[in-house]
Design a protein around this motif. Sequence first.
Motif: not given
Length: 249
Positions: A24-27, A48-50, A55-58, A99-101
């Motif tokens: 869980x990433x809290x922004x 969002x680059x981070x 999310x590249x790790x499936x 882009x995250x879609x």
Amino acid sequence: TTLCKALAQKLSIRLSGRYSNSMLLEINAHSLFSKWFSESGKLVMKLFEKIHDLVEDKDSLVCVLIDEVESLAANRQGGSGDPSDAIRAVNALLTQLDKLKIYENVIILATSNITEAIDLAFIDRADIKQYIGLPGLRARYEIIRSCTGELIRKGILQDAKDNSTLWGDNEMKKAESHGKDSLTSKIESLAHQTDGFSGRTLRKLPFKCHAVFVRSQSTTALEFLDFMAKTVEMEKEDRKKLVRNEPQQ
């Protein structure tokens, strides 16, 4: 915010067979604004680059929580006085969300208390829009019950003979069957008195009550609930004073 965190936890459990780990990433939206011109948009993009890297790790489920999203996704049509840097930040956020879609292992959660201040383009991108109102009577009862039970478990309050309300099931019982001086009756009375209170306010009431009224280490739960009734009235009076002192438009 608490419900979003609970949802992320529930998803991590439900999807544990599909994803080996979850996070869980809290922004904090306020932290993404800079006093330097055009820097806010860049900060959003770097963040969002981070997230993209994660999310590249499936095998990982990534839940991103943006608290008080109206600070980051402010309505760009809200007025001509909006600084262009804030508009750049909103544009960057919308672009990065698009882009995250393509990823199946990321979910974006957002909270706001000022929904009318959110940009419509951001709202249109939300698949689910859920209004969470103030807690109802049963929820207020459960919050007060659980807070009182926790104080007893920690030894701050003395246990009571009538503790079925605190250690039994979560169903709100009828006060008439317990008498006006029972724990059940007092908690239900407090639940009625606190109509219009938020969950955050309700959970702060016991701390305020203990600080203001409790003077003995042998205070029982019944005595504490009587003090709680006084604390509720104090809170209502404080609210009235704040409303009276608000500057006139």
